[in-house]
Design an enzyme around this catalytic site. Structure first.
Site, PDB file in Angstrom:
ATOM      1  CG  HIS A 137      -2.162  -0.836   1.026  1.00  0.00           C
ATOM      2  ND1 HIS A 137      -3.296  -0.392   0.379  1.00  0.00           N
ATOM      3  CD2 HIS A 137      -2.432  -2.112   1.401  1.00  0.00           C
ATOM      4  CE1 HIS A 137      -4.215  -1.338   0.380  1.00  0.00           C
ATOM      5  NE2 HIS A 137      -3.713  -2.403   0.992  1.00  0.00           N
ATOM      6  CG  ASP A 144      -7.013  -3.048   1.423  1.00  0.00           C
ATOM      7  OD1 ASP A 144      -6.423  -3.834   0.653  1.00  0.00           O
ATOM      8  OD2 ASP A 144      -6.553  -2.694   2.523  1.00  0.00           O
ATOM      9  CD  GLU A 206      -4.616  -8.875   2.954  1.00  0.00           C
ATOM     10  OE1 GLU A 206      -4.810  -7.901   2.192  1.00  0.00           O
ATOM     11  OE2 GLU A 206      -3.733  -8.876   3.829  1.00  0.00           O
ATOM     12  CG  HIS A 209      -4.310  -6.435  -0.965  1.00  0.00           C
ATOM     13  ND1 HIS A 209      -3.648  -5.637  -0.061  1.00  0.00           N
ATOM     14  CD2 HIS A 209      -3.483  -6.510  -2.048  1.00  0.00           C
ATOM     15  CE1 HIS A 209      -2.486  -5.244  -0.576  1.00  0.00           C
ATOM     16  NE2 HIS A 209      -2.368  -5.768  -1.776  1.00  0.00           N
TER      17      HIS A 209
END
Length: 239
Positions: A137, A144, A206, A209
């Site tokens: 990130h 996200d 995830e 993500h």
């Protein structure tokens, strides 16, 4: 070091740009800001910035979503994340796991500390300042997200964003015979397909993500097509 962090970075120097939030769904105030995460006053020190080409692809994904689901929107939960915020959230997540398990810092053994930290790092990248191993990130190349329907209601994905549990794995509900859990998987697949069409790669742990152009994206691309020899286009962003 995670496997993807061995990928070479050749930052293309592309700027961070503000996400046009009117085109997406978003929650205010931002979840991490509510927790007290240390965002500063810089215009780009915000969770709603991305590198230009990443944003371009996210806009393509939004259009792709609305071809099959008019009036649905991608909800942006988080995008650019300074390393200081990454550190804050790693610490916060660690403390939350301690609370869930009834463990105090005073009673925490060295073995427990390492075990819980390992769990955290399955879902949170280490807040590294090393230019060779930036948190995804912090490059401005990861986002996200989830989905909302035409009423603005969140689609049920079966787990919350940032939940540290196996339920967060993208295909956790894939083989379930439970009708509700099947719907969770279908919702995740809708999200995955529109992002895949726009060129994004999904984090293996995830469902929320996705990235384009960072080390994780390049590593996953090379895993799927070894002849690609992709490199990372974005390193840690510094203004």
């Amino acid at each position: 070091m995670k496997p993807y962090q061995q990928i070479t970075i050749q930052d293309c120097g592309e700027p961070l740009v503000a996400i046009p939030l009117e085109k997406f769904a978003v929650e205010f105030p931002h979840a991490y800001q509510k927790l007290g995460a240390p965002y500063h006053l810089s215009s780009v020190d915000s969770p709603y910035y991305l590198r230009q080409s990443v944003l371009d692809r996210l806009l393509i994904a939004q259009l792709q979503l609305q071809e099959n689901h008019p009036h649905w929107k991608i909800l942006i939960f988080d995008a650019y994340r300074p390393v200081e915020v990454q550190q804050f959230m790693v610490d916060y997540s660690f403390e939350q796991l301690l609370k869930q398990r009834g463990i105090t810092q005073q009673s925490l053994s060295a073995e427990q500390h390492q075990s819980i930290l390992t769990e955290v790092y399955q879902f949170w990248a280490a807040p590294s300042l090393d230019p060779a191993t930036p948190p995804p990130h912090s490059t401005g190349a990861a986002v996200d997200i989830t989905l909302v329907d035409q009423t603005g209601t969140l689609l049920n994905m079966g787990s919350e964003i940032d939940e540290i549990s196996p339920r967060s794995y993208p295909n956790y509900f894939e083989n379930s015979s439970d009708l509700i859990e099947q719907s969770h998987h279908q919702n995740r697949q809708i999200l995955f397909q529109v992002m895949k069409t726009a060129g994004f790669q999904q984090h293996p742990n995830e469902w929320w993500h996705f990235s384009w152009g960072d080390q994780l994206w390049a590593w996953l691309t090379n895993q799927q097509n070894p002849e690609e020899n992709a490199i990372a286009k974005y390193g840690r962003y510094s203004s």
